[in-house]
Design an enzyme around this catalytic site. Structure first.
Site, PDB file in Angstrom:
ATOM      1  N   HIS A 146      -8.605 -19.626   9.333  1.00 51.04           N
ATOM      2  CA  HIS A 146      -7.323 -20.030   8.732  1.00 51.04           C
ATOM      3  C   HIS A 146      -6.560 -19.215   9.466  1.00 51.04           C
ATOM      4  O   HIS A 146      -6.698 -18.360  10.541  1.00 51.04           O
ATOM      5  CB  HIS A 146      -7.123 -19.472   7.686  1.00 51.04           C
ATOM      6  N   GLU A 166      -5.236 -27.944  10.155  1.00 50.38           N
ATOM      7  CA  GLU A 166      -4.032 -27.501   9.041  1.00 50.38           C
ATOM      8  C   GLU A 166      -2.993 -27.595  10.523  1.00 50.38           C
ATOM      9  O   GLU A 166      -2.902 -26.191  11.243  1.00 50.38           O
ATOM     10  CB  GLU A 166      -4.438 -26.314   9.100  1.00 50.38           C
ATOM     11  N   LYS A 224      -5.201 -17.850  -1.383  1.00 52.43           N
ATOM     12  CA  LYS A 224      -4.669 -16.878  -0.738  1.00 52.43           C
ATOM     13  C   LYS A 224      -4.422 -15.775  -1.679  1.00 52.43           C
ATOM     14  O   LYS A 224      -5.133 -15.107  -2.072  1.00 52.43           O
ATOM     15  CB  LYS A 224      -3.609 -17.214  -0.482  1.00 52.43           C
ATOM     16  N   GLY A 241       2.816 -24.149   3.740  1.00 48.06           N
ATOM     17  CA  GLY A 241       3.349 -23.379   3.684  1.00 48.06           C
ATOM     18  C   GLY A 241       4.920 -23.787   3.369  1.00 48.06           C
ATOM     19  O   GLY A 241       5.952 -22.580   3.659  1.00 48.06           O
ATOM     20  N   GLU A 255      -2.942 -18.351   8.900  1.00 49.44           N
ATOM     21  CA  GLU A 255      -2.824 -16.959   8.933  1.00 49.44           C
ATOM     22  C   GLU A 255      -3.740 -16.011   9.506  1.00 49.44           C
ATOM     23  O   GLU A 255      -3.463 -14.716  10.065  1.00 49.44           O
ATOM     24  CB  GLU A 255      -2.721 -16.664   7.655  1.00 49.44           C
ATOM     25  N   SER A 314       0.803 -28.613   2.819  1.00 46.35           N
ATOM     26  CA  SER A 314       1.956 -28.712   1.685  1.00 46.35           C
ATOM     27  C   SER A 314       1.099 -30.209   1.104  1.00 46.35           C
ATOM     28  O   SER A 314       2.392 -30.971   0.826  1.00 46.35           O
ATOM     29  CB  SER A 314       3.317 -28.603   2.277  1.00 46.35           C
ATOM     30  N   ASN A 328      -6.883 -22.932  -2.062  1.00 52.29           N
ATOM     31  CA  ASN A 328      -6.922 -21.659  -0.812  1.00 52.29           C
ATOM     32  C   ASN A 328      -6.030 -20.907  -1.724  1.00 52.29           C
ATOM     33  O   ASN A 328      -5.218 -21.406  -1.493  1.00 52.29           O
ATOM     34  CB  ASN A 328      -7.159 -22.091   0.363  1.00 52.29           C
TER      35      ASN A 328
HETATM   36  C1  PEP Z   1      -3.081 -23.526   3.258  1.00 51.48           C
HETATM   37  O1  PEP Z   1      -3.052 -22.313   3.945  1.00 51.48           O
HETATM   38  O2  PEP Z   1      -3.986 -23.851   4.016  1.00 51.48           O
HETATM   39  C2  PEP Z   1      -2.099 -24.414   2.805  1.00 51.48           C
HETATM   40  C3  PEP Z   1      -2.665 -25.897   4.221  1.00 51.48           C
HETATM   41  O3  PEP Z   1      -1.750 -24.153   2.678  1.00 51.48           O
HETATM   42  P1  PEP Z   1      -0.261 -25.690   1.942  1.00 51.48           P
HETATM   43  O4  PEP Z   1      -0.893 -26.121   1.343  1.00 51.48           O
HETATM   44  O5  PEP Z   1       0.577 -24.064   0.998  1.00 51.48           O
HETATM   45  O6  PEP Z   1       0.681 -25.707   3.088  1.00 51.48           O
END
Ligand code: PEP
Length: 254
Positions: free
Chosen positions: A98, A170, A14, A176, A100, A216, A12
């Site tokens: 997601h 997630e 972003k 992040g 976010e 992460s 992703n």
């Molecule tokens: C994501 O945005 O779906 C995500 C898992 O981000 P990160 O790997 O940076 O934690």
């Protein structure tokens, strides 16, 4: 790896990468990952780079995904992108719900559900994201929060549609932040999700649905996470916009 389900690793990106940066990144990824068949590799660039990335990946095994789409099929929805427009660019996957978007665009389970149905009808493969916040985990609400998200986001699906859908667990506190759920913490929730699918649909469906972990994921933790029995891939944010990291994550998942 002895799993019936094919792993799916998705990046992703972003809101990162101009068209030329995206072409650069995908050019590097293609060299190492462009012909893999053991697992599914998907990149999800921003809308503006979809056409170019799609063009660059048309002859290999890597697939392209979008990060969002409208629940509406066409019409007076300024600023929105329809499923048919994504199909037109040979986009195969779409990330929905997601955290976010749930957090900053106030996207609800009902909206995710509407988008999911639109995506399935259009022939896109949805990746539906769910996960709890740190406060919810600390209050022992992980299963009830994830259960509520599953009930709302997946309402009205039949078993065949459920099997077409990829889920991404997630935990919001791991996105992040550099904090990763331990393989045991992640496996526990993945097993809960698979149990939920078995209860709501049937055992065959539960065995077939792929559940990614996201939060992460990096080269150093990918192997252990992917070796958990109910973890079927990763949704990777930050580490997916660096070619070396993403390639290593995929390699360490094989
Ligand atoms: C994501 O945005 O779906 C995500 C898992 O981000 P990160 O790997 O940076 O934690």
């Amino acid at each position: 790896m002895d799993k019936q389900r094919k792993l799916i690793i998705a990046g992703n990106w972003k809101m990162n990468k101009t068209v030329s940066d995206a072409a650069d990144l995908v050019g590097q990824l293609k060299i190492d990952l462009g012909k893999l068949t053991e697992l599914d590799v998907v990149v999800c660039p921003p809308f503006t780079a979809l056409a170019e990335v799609s063009r660059l990946l048309r002859d290999g095994t890597m697939r392209v995904g979008a990060q969002n789409m409208s629940e509406h099929s066409y019409g007076a929805h300024t600023g929105e992108i329809a499923a048919g427009m994504l199909k037109d660019l040979l986009v195969r996957y779409v990330i929905l719900g997601h955290s976010e978007r749930r957090q900053f665009q106030q996207e609800t389970d009902a909206q995710v559900n509407a988008k999911l149905k639109t995506a399935l009808v259009a022939g896109l493969k949805p990746i539906v994201c769910i996960g709890e916040t740190l406060a919810q985990r600390e209050a022992n609400q992980t299963e009830s929060v994830v259960g509520t998200q599953l009930t709302g986001s997946l309402a009205g699906l039949d078993a065949a549609q459920m099997q077409e859908t990829v889920l991404a667990y997630e935990p919001v506190w791991a996105i992040g932040t550099g904090l990763t759920a331990t393989p045991e913490q992640a496996q526990h929730v993945h097993a809960f999700i698979r149990g939920w699918i078995a209860a709501k649909f049937d055992d065959t469906t539960a065995r077939r649905v792929r559940i990614q972990y996201g939060g992460s994921v990096k080269p150093s933790n990918a192997r252990e996470l992917m070796s958990q029995p109910d973890i079927d891939g990763a949704l990777v944010g930050g580490a997916s916009i660096d070619a070396h990291s993403f390639i290593e994550i995929v390699r360490n998942s094989l």
